[in-house]
Design a protein around this motif. Structure first.
Motif, short mmCIF file in Angstrom:
data_model
loop_
_atom_site.label_atom_id
_atom_site.label_comp_id
_atom_site.label_asym_id
_atom_site.label_seq_id
_atom_site.Cartn_x
_atom_site.Cartn_y
_atom_site.Cartn_z
N ASP A 69 4.05 -42.48 14.22
CA ASP A 69 4.20 -40.95 13.38
C ASP A 69 4.88 -40.72 11.93
N LEU A 70 4.36 -41.05 10.88
CA LEU A 70 5.03 -40.90 9.97
C LEU A 70 6.23 -40.05 9.48
N ASP A 71 6.15 -38.52 10.68
CA ASP A 71 6.93 -37.92 10.21
C ASP A 71 8.77 -38.04 11.87
N ILE A 72 7.91 -38.79 12.98
CA ILE A 72 8.73 -39.18 13.50
C ILE A 72 9.58 -40.96 12.91
N ALA A 73 8.66 -41.90 11.83
CA ALA A 73 9.23 -42.28 11.55
C ALA A 73 10.88 -42.08 9.84
N ALA A 74 10.53 -40.93 9.45
CA ALA A 74 11.00 -40.58 8.68
C ALA A 74 12.31 -39.62 9.21
N LYS A 75 12.46 -39.43 10.81
CA LYS A 75 13.32 -38.71 11.23
C LYS A 75 14.17 -39.74 11.99
N CYS A 76 13.72 -40.62 12.74
CA CYS A 76 14.86 -41.93 12.73
C CYS A 76 15.33 -42.28 11.56
N ALA A 77 14.73 -42.53 10.12
CA ALA A 77 15.47 -43.24 9.60
C ALA A 77 16.10 -42.33 9.15
N GLY A 78 16.16 -41.65 8.94
CA GLY A 78 17.33 -40.23 8.38
C GLY A 78 16.71 -40.17 7.18
N VAL A 79 15.78 -40.26 6.79
CA VAL A 79 15.25 -40.13 5.43
C VAL A 79 13.79 -38.62 5.16
N SER A 80 13.56 -38.33 3.96
CA SER A 80 13.00 -37.42 4.04
C SER A 80 10.81 -38.28 4.39
N LYS A 81 9.83 -37.50 3.81
CA LYS A 81 8.65 -38.47 4.58
C LYS A 81 8.37 -38.68 2.93
N ASP A 82 9.07 -38.08 1.91
CA ASP A 82 8.53 -38.45 0.57
C ASP A 82 9.02 -39.36 0.15
N VAL A 83 10.70 -40.01 1.05
CA VAL A 83 11.14 -41.87 0.87
C VAL A 83 10.79 -42.71 1.80
N LEU A 84 10.31 -42.22 2.70
CA LEU A 84 9.55 -43.18 3.47
C LEU A 84 8.32 -43.74 2.42
N TYR A 85 8.14 -42.90 1.81
CA TYR A 85 6.65 -42.77 1.01
C TYR A 85 6.71 -44.05 -0.39
N ASP A 86 8.06 -43.59 -0.64
CA ASP A 86 8.88 -44.03 -1.99
C ASP A 86 8.26 -45.98 -1.61
N LEU A 87 9.06 -46.16 -0.87
CA LEU A 87 9.77 -47.37 -0.16
C LEU A 87 8.84 -48.55 0.48
N ASN A 88 7.84 -47.79 1.22
CA ASN A 88 6.39 -48.19 1.51
C ASN A 88 5.31 -47.82 0.56
N PRO A 89 5.17 -48.25 -0.31
CA PRO A 89 4.25 -48.52 -0.95
C PRO A 89 2.36 -48.64 -1.28
N THR A 90 2.21 -49.76 -0.23
CA THR A 90 1.50 -49.55 1.14
C THR A 90 0.55 -48.09 1.44
N LEU A 91 1.40 -47.23 1.89
CA LEU A 91 0.83 -46.61 2.58
C LEU A 91 -0.21 -45.43 1.87
N PRO A 92 -1.21 -44.90 2.38
CA PRO A 92 -2.27 -44.53 0.76
C PRO A 92 -1.29 -42.67 1.28
N ASP A 93 -1.59 -42.30 -0.13
CA ASP A 93 -1.78 -40.53 -0.31
C ASP A 93 -1.57 -39.98 0.66
N GLN A 94 -2.96 -40.42 1.12
CA GLN A 94 -3.20 -38.93 2.65
C GLN A 94 -2.73 -39.07 3.72
N LEU A 95 -2.33 -39.89 3.79
CA LEU A 95 -1.72 -40.26 5.37
C LEU A 95 0.29 -39.68 5.07
N VAL A 96 0.57 -39.12 3.31
CA VAL A 96 2.05 -38.75 3.83
C VAL A 96 1.32 -37.47 3.19
N ARG A 97 1.00 -37.49 1.89
CA ARG A 97 1.12 -35.99 1.26
C ARG A 97 -0.52 -35.50 1.87
N PRO A 98 -1.14 -35.26 2.78
CA PRO A 98 -2.14 -34.18 3.16
C PRO A 98 -2.45 -33.66 2.34
#
Length: 197
Positions: free
Chosen positions: A168-197
């Motif tokens: 889950d991206l919310d869990i990954a962002a929390k574990c990494a200590g970053v926002s979901k947007d930062v996680l999205y920026d660092l993982n360009p293969t993640l489609p928009d709908q998974l991060v920004r519903p």
């Protein structure tokens, strides 16, 4: 460009081809065309899959700069081997090899300039090769044309991690200590709908 240069060296392709990504996407790894071509190198889904890029609901490797660059260079190398001419290979990158094959037959020429003079190419493709040539001349001689070079940007330090199963991206962002947007920026293969519903 430093990442491009390493990959170009591996495929033994002219380094000037790196400027094609500017024409294709303005170096925006999240670019999407009206026709659905995506990423730095503007791959359509079929071509992306042919060159082993994953395009699914969960992941779209057309947006991964490194994987897409490798695929683009393999594609350009194949086109050059097929047409044995860089102008035709570039035109085929834009129009597709079948479209250029049709143009070759209809104009009865294997010369890009003759094909253009005989109106054998769509306007976009006819302009594509000269745009690339002009951009290359300008980029290689920026000072001559009144452009100044900016300081090179340093990419963020990142770790590459392959997960054994989805997370889950919310869990990954929390574990990494970053926002979901930062996680999205660092993982360009993640489609928009998974991060920004």
């Amino acid at each position: 460009f430093p990442m491009f240069e390493e990959v170009f060296d591996y495929y033994c392709l002219p380094l000037e081809l790196k400027y094609l990504a500017i024409i294709e996407s303005a170096l925006n790894p999240r670019a999407v065309s009206r026709a659905g071509a995506s990423g730095l190198w503007q791959f359509m889904t079929g071509t992306a899959r042919y060159y082993n890029l994953k395009v699914t609901y969960w992941e779209d490797e057309r947006f991964d700069p490194e994987k897409a660059t490798n695929a683009a260079l393999r594609h350009l190398k194949d086109l050059h081997q097929w047409f044995d001419d860089w102008s035709l290979a570039l035109a085929a990158y834009n129009r597709g090899s079948d479209g250029i094959d049709r143009s070759l037959r209809s104009t009865r020429s294997v010369d890009f300039d003759v094909m253009a003079r005989r109106n054998g190419l769509p306007n976009e493709t006819e302009n594509y090769v000269p745009q690339f040539q002009a951009l290359t001349i300008i980029a290689e001689n920026m000072d001559t044309y009144g452009f100044t070079r900016k300081n090179k940007m340093t990419p963020p330090a990142v770790d590459l991690v392959t997960l054994p199963k989805p997370l889950d991206l919310d869990i990954a962002a929390k574990c990494a200590g970053v926002s979901k947007d930062v996680l999205y920026d660092l993982n360009p293969t993640l489609p928009d709908q998974l991060v920004r519903p």
